[in-house]
Design a protein around this motif. Structure first.
Motif, mmCIF file in Angstrom:
data_model
loop_
_atom_site.group_PDB
_atom_site.id
_atom_site.type_symbol
_atom_site.label_atom_id
_atom_site.label_comp_id
_atom_site.label_asym_id
_atom_site.label_seq_id
_atom_site.Cartn_x
_atom_site.Cartn_y
_atom_site.Cartn_z
ATOM 1 N N GLN B 258 0.833 -1.199 0.000
ATOM 2 C CA GLN B 258 0.000 0.000 0.000
ATOM 3 C C GLN B 258 0.872 1.255 0.000
ATOM 4 N N PRO B 259 0.381 2.357 -0.572
ATOM 5 C CA PRO B 259 1.155 3.602 -0.513
ATOM 6 C C PRO B 259 1.083 4.214 0.885
ATOM 7 N N LEU B 260 2.220 4.728 1.331
ATOM 8 C CA LEU B 260 2.286 5.484 2.585
ATOM 9 C C LEU B 260 2.958 6.809 2.243
ATOM 10 N N GLN B 261 2.338 7.891 2.655
ATOM 11 C CA GLN B 261 2.839 9.197 2.223
ATOM 12 C C GLN B 261 3.531 9.963 3.335
ATOM 13 N N ALA B 262 4.425 10.855 2.916
ATOM 14 C CA ALA B 262 5.066 11.779 3.837
ATOM 15 C C ALA B 262 5.239 13.094 3.106
ATOM 16 N N LEU B 263 5.512 14.125 3.866
ATOM 17 C CA LEU B 263 5.742 15.412 3.234
ATOM 18 C C LEU B 263 6.639 16.273 4.119
ATOM 19 N N VAL B 264 7.295 17.255 3.515
ATOM 20 C CA VAL B 264 8.139 18.174 4.295
ATOM 21 C C VAL B 264 7.749 19.608 3.979
ATOM 22 N N SER B 265 7.984 20.435 4.996
ATOM 23 C CA SER B 265 7.647 21.852 4.873
ATOM 24 C C SER B 265 8.866 22.630 4.392
ATOM 25 N N GLU B 266 8.675 23.925 4.197
ATOM 26 C CA GLU B 266 9.815 24.812 3.989
ATOM 27 C C GLU B 266 10.680 24.775 5.254
ATOM 28 N N PRO B 267 11.985 25.036 5.130
ATOM 29 C CA PRO B 267 12.839 25.018 6.327
ATOM 30 C C PRO B 267 12.596 26.229 7.222
ATOM 31 N N LEU B 268 12.518 25.965 8.522
ATOM 32 C CA LEU B 268 12.372 27.041 9.503
ATOM 33 C C LEU B 268 13.477 26.904 10.535
ATOM 34 N N LYS B 269 13.659 27.948 11.336
ATOM 35 C CA LYS B 269 14.657 27.869 12.396
ATOM 36 C C LYS B 269 14.223 26.819 13.428
ATOM 37 N N PRO B 270 15.187 26.309 14.204
ATOM 38 C CA PRO B 270 14.836 25.253 15.168
ATOM 39 C C PRO B 270 13.769 25.718 16.141
ATOM 40 N N ILE B 271 12.657 24.991 16.155
ATOM 41 C CA ILE B 271 11.557 25.365 17.048
ATOM 42 C C ILE B 271 10.902 24.133 17.654
ATOM 43 N N PHE B 272 11.156 22.985 17.063
ATOM 44 C CA PHE B 272 10.417 21.781 17.453
ATOM 45 C C PHE B 272 11.402 20.760 18.004
ATOM 46 N N VAL B 294 9.168 17.337 9.055
ATOM 47 C CA VAL B 294 8.948 16.065 8.373
ATOM 48 C C VAL B 294 7.664 15.488 8.942
ATOM 49 N N ILE B 295 6.677 15.307 8.076
ATOM 50 C CA ILE B 295 5.332 14.937 8.526
ATOM 51 C C ILE B 295 4.907 13.639 7.847
ATOM 52 N N GLY B 296 4.412 12.724 8.642
ATOM 53 C CA GLY B 296 3.988 11.445 8.091
ATOM 54 C C GLY B 296 2.476 11.336 8.060
ATOM 55 N N ALA B 297 1.957 10.796 6.988
ATOM 56 C CA ALA B 297 0.515 10.590 6.871
ATOM 57 C C ALA B 297 0.220 9.091 6.944
ATOM 58 N N GLY B 298 -0.997 8.720 6.621
ATOM 59 C CA GLY B 298 -1.405 7.321 6.720
ATOM 60 C C GLY B 298 -1.302 6.591 5.392
ATOM 61 N N THR B 299 -1.619 5.299 5.442
ATOM 62 C CA THR B 299 -1.624 4.518 4.205
ATOM 63 C C THR B 299 -2.957 4.716 3.486
ATOM 64 N N ASP B 300 -2.920 4.527 2.179
ATOM 65 C CA ASP B 300 -4.166 4.495 1.429
ATOM 66 C C ASP B 300 -4.865 3.172 1.699
ATOM 67 N N SER B 306 2.120 2.400 -6.847
ATOM 68 C CA SER B 306 2.275 3.635 -7.624
ATOM 69 C C SER B 306 3.234 4.650 -7.008
ATOM 70 N N GLN B 307 3.697 4.434 -5.781
ATOM 71 C CA GLN B 307 4.553 5.383 -5.063
ATOM 72 C C GLN B 307 3.947 6.785 -5.033
ATOM 73 N N THR B 308 2.649 6.842 -4.971
ATOM 74 C CA THR B 308 1.963 8.103 -4.733
ATOM 75 C C THR B 308 0.742 7.759 -3.884
ATOM 76 N N GLY B 309 -0.071 8.717 -3.594
ATOM 77 C CA GLY B 309 -1.224 8.384 -2.765
ATOM 78 C C GLY B 309 -2.268 9.477 -2.874
ATOM 79 N N GLY B 310 -3.380 9.281 -2.193
ATOM 80 C CA GLY B 310 -4.489 10.224 -2.283
ATOM 81 C C GLY B 310 -4.219 11.503 -1.518
ATOM 82 N N LEU B 311 -4.639 12.603 -2.110
ATOM 83 C CA LEU B 311 -4.431 13.910 -1.477
ATOM 84 C C LEU B 311 -5.225 14.039 -0.179
ATOM 85 N N GLN B 312 -6.362 13.347 -0.118
ATOM 86 C CA GLN B 312 -7.181 13.470 1.095
ATOM 87 C C GLN B 312 -6.464 12.914 2.322
ATOM 88 N N ILE B 313 -5.531 11.982 2.100
ATOM 89 C CA ILE B 313 -4.795 11.394 3.227
ATOM 90 C C ILE B 313 -3.877 12.431 3.868
#
Lengths: 106, 417
Positions: B258-272, B294-300, B306-313
């Protein structure tokens, strides 16, 4: 997000209305208490997990609520067709051929 | 192999960084190897490294159809933890965590392991009971894990919104302080460099198209797009493509890709300052050393390669992140991708022998394989070298789906799969 054609509603709707329900055409053994561990494993756990054509069940849970089957390509995620529960596996090569013929006619 | 050190950095700084050279060799494949490992991710490269280092087997090739670390090793959210519920899981993930702690020194390669703490948010009484059960099980087993009040959680991770009126109110959290993150690419490169140095062949752009067996059924080699390569033993460590490879040996496995998605934001100063995960609303987030979230989402919900996944996830995950950390609401997301994870029905991995003599399997790590990289690789090497599982991986067999001795982390999942 997938667009899925519900064969009962006869309408293409967004994936949000549907719940995937795993592989299609897997018959639960009628004598489930009598079968061997190997047979149970085969029925319950082992799956083809194909890269390419898959036959799978979907449920239109936020629509008509009914289960139906679909033939889809797991590389492109494209649906070849959907069909009602209980109907036999469709002939995918025929579907592809008719699409090709249409393309050639154009 | 040239040793990397502060002196090497200083020397190269003076020479314009022209002397680093390739990290690993790219030789032509031999006619035959003692061991072939299919899959050049962290697990496969690591297994080759430990085969050479701990078992003296250096006539080893790692075959990778793309480039090393280009599959799930390069597509995950790099979270490391060992706070699982069952002993079989705790054994292998804690073994892995202990190897993480010294991995940079062992490989002479900075994998940037950062034990910054993994905090799991509890939103309701069910979460609280489940986490406390995990904490008790972990502590009895010698693994650190502790319960935090909402105020303590806020102190540990200041961006967290603990207001009682929040969309997802928090009634506590479980914290594993030794958990954290590591640099995923460095793990693949570090293992590749160290393995290559011990004589392992790393062969990229080499796709396996068949598994050859003799008349007794024993594995004798693999067919690839670069011709036939003989092997006395073959280990499969190919994540999402495991089912495809196992079918080449006529074995069906209890896996779904199953596809599992992740995404990253623009770089910010250390805050987290830590890793935060939430089961109930399904979100996990950390900040990389580059500054990106670095943010992880769920599986479809469907099988796909397909190494991609649904935007709603990912939209769902970002909704949750914005509610938990209101200050991130205007952060822009830069990149999104999917990896193909091989999921078992009990959400526990499979590592063991197969019905085919000479064929060994390391699969089913599903959505949590990165954290297990060193431990899994280390025990997989043991399995291939000895032909039988290590004590710590003895429960992860393929037969458990027949015998019914499942390791049901699915019910006990630390994050909803």
């Amino acid at each position: 997000m997938l667009l899925i054609y519900c064969p009962y509603c006869e309408e293409e709707r967004s994936e949000l209305e549907f719940r995937g329900a795993g592989d299609a055409h897997i018959a639960r053994p009628a004598n489930i208490a009598d079968i061997t561990d190997e047979e149970f494993e085969e029925y319950f756990f082992l799956r083809q997990n194909p890269k390419g054509l898959i036959f799978e069940r979907w449920r239109h849970i936020h629509g008509c609520g009914r289960f139906f089957n679909a033939a889809r390509d797991t590389v492109s995620d494209r649906f070849y067709t959907t069909y009602k529960a209980g109907e036999p596996k469709p002939d995918i090569s025929a579907i592809l051929q008719s699409e090709q013929d249409k393309g050639a006619a154009k | 192999m040239r040793k990397y050190s502060v002196f090497a950095v200083a020397r190269e700084a003076l020479r314009g960084h022209k002397g680093w050279g390739p990290h690993w060799a790219s030789p032509e494949p031999r006619k035959e190897y003692d061991v072939i490992i299919i899959g050049g991710g962290g697990h496969g490269l690591g297994a080759a490294y430990y085969l050479a280092k701990e078992h003296g087997i250096t006539n080893v090739a790692v075959l990778e159809k793309g480039w090393i670390g280009g599959g799930n090793t390069g597509r995950n959210t790099t979270i490391i933890r060992s706070n699982y519920l069952y002993e079989e899981s705790m054994d292998i993930y804690e073994h892995s965590l202990k190897l993480w702690e010294n991995l940079s020194q062992d490989l002479n390669y900075n994998v940037m392991y950062s034990p910054r703490g993994v905090m799991m948010l509890s939103h309701n009484i069910h979460d609280q009971q489940s986490f406390k059960r995990h904490i008790n099980a972990n502590r009895l087993y010698g693994i650190d894990n502790e319960w935090l009040t909402p105020e303590q959680a806020k102190a540990y991770c200041p961006p967290l919104d603990i207001a009682k009126t929040a969309r997802y109110p928090i009634n506590g959290a479980a914290l594993q302080r030794r958990g954290g993150t590591a640099r995923h690419d460095a793990v693949a490169w570090g293992y590749a460099r160290a393995a290559s140095d011990r004589g392992v062949h790393i062969i990229q752009n080499c796709e396996v198209t068949g598994i050859r067996r003799d008349e007794t059924g024993r594995v004798v080699g693999v067919d690839t797009n670069r011709g036939h390569i003989g092997a006395k033993k073959v280990g499969i460590s190919a994540a999402g493509h495991t089912s495809v490879l196992m079918q080449m040996a006529d074995v069906r496995v209890p896996l779904q890709s199953q596809p599992l998605q992740a995404l990253v934001s623009e770089p910010l100063k250390p805050i987290f300052p830590c890793v935060v995960m939430s089961n109930s609303v399904h979100a996990y987030i950390s900040q990389s050393d580059k500054g990106e979230f670095v943010i992880g989402a769920g599986t479809d919900q469907y099988n796909s390669y397909s190494q991609t996944g649904g935007l709603q996830i990912i939209t769902h995950t970002l909704d949750a992140i914005c509610e938990l950390f209101p200050m991130f609401r205007r952060v822009k997301m830069m990149r999104q991708w999917g990896g193909i994870v091989d999921v078992t029905q009990d959400r526990s991995p499979i590592q063991g022998v197969t019905p085919v003599p000479g064929l060994f399997l390391n699969a089913g790590w599903g959505t949590g394989g990165f954290k297990a990289t060193p431990g899994s690789a280390n025990l997989f090497a043991h399995l291939i070298a000895r032909g039988e599982p290590h004590r710590l991986a003895a429960g992860l067999t393929l037969e458990r789906f027949r015998t019914g001795r499942l390791i049901d982390e699915a019910a006990a999942a630390a994050v909803a799969h």
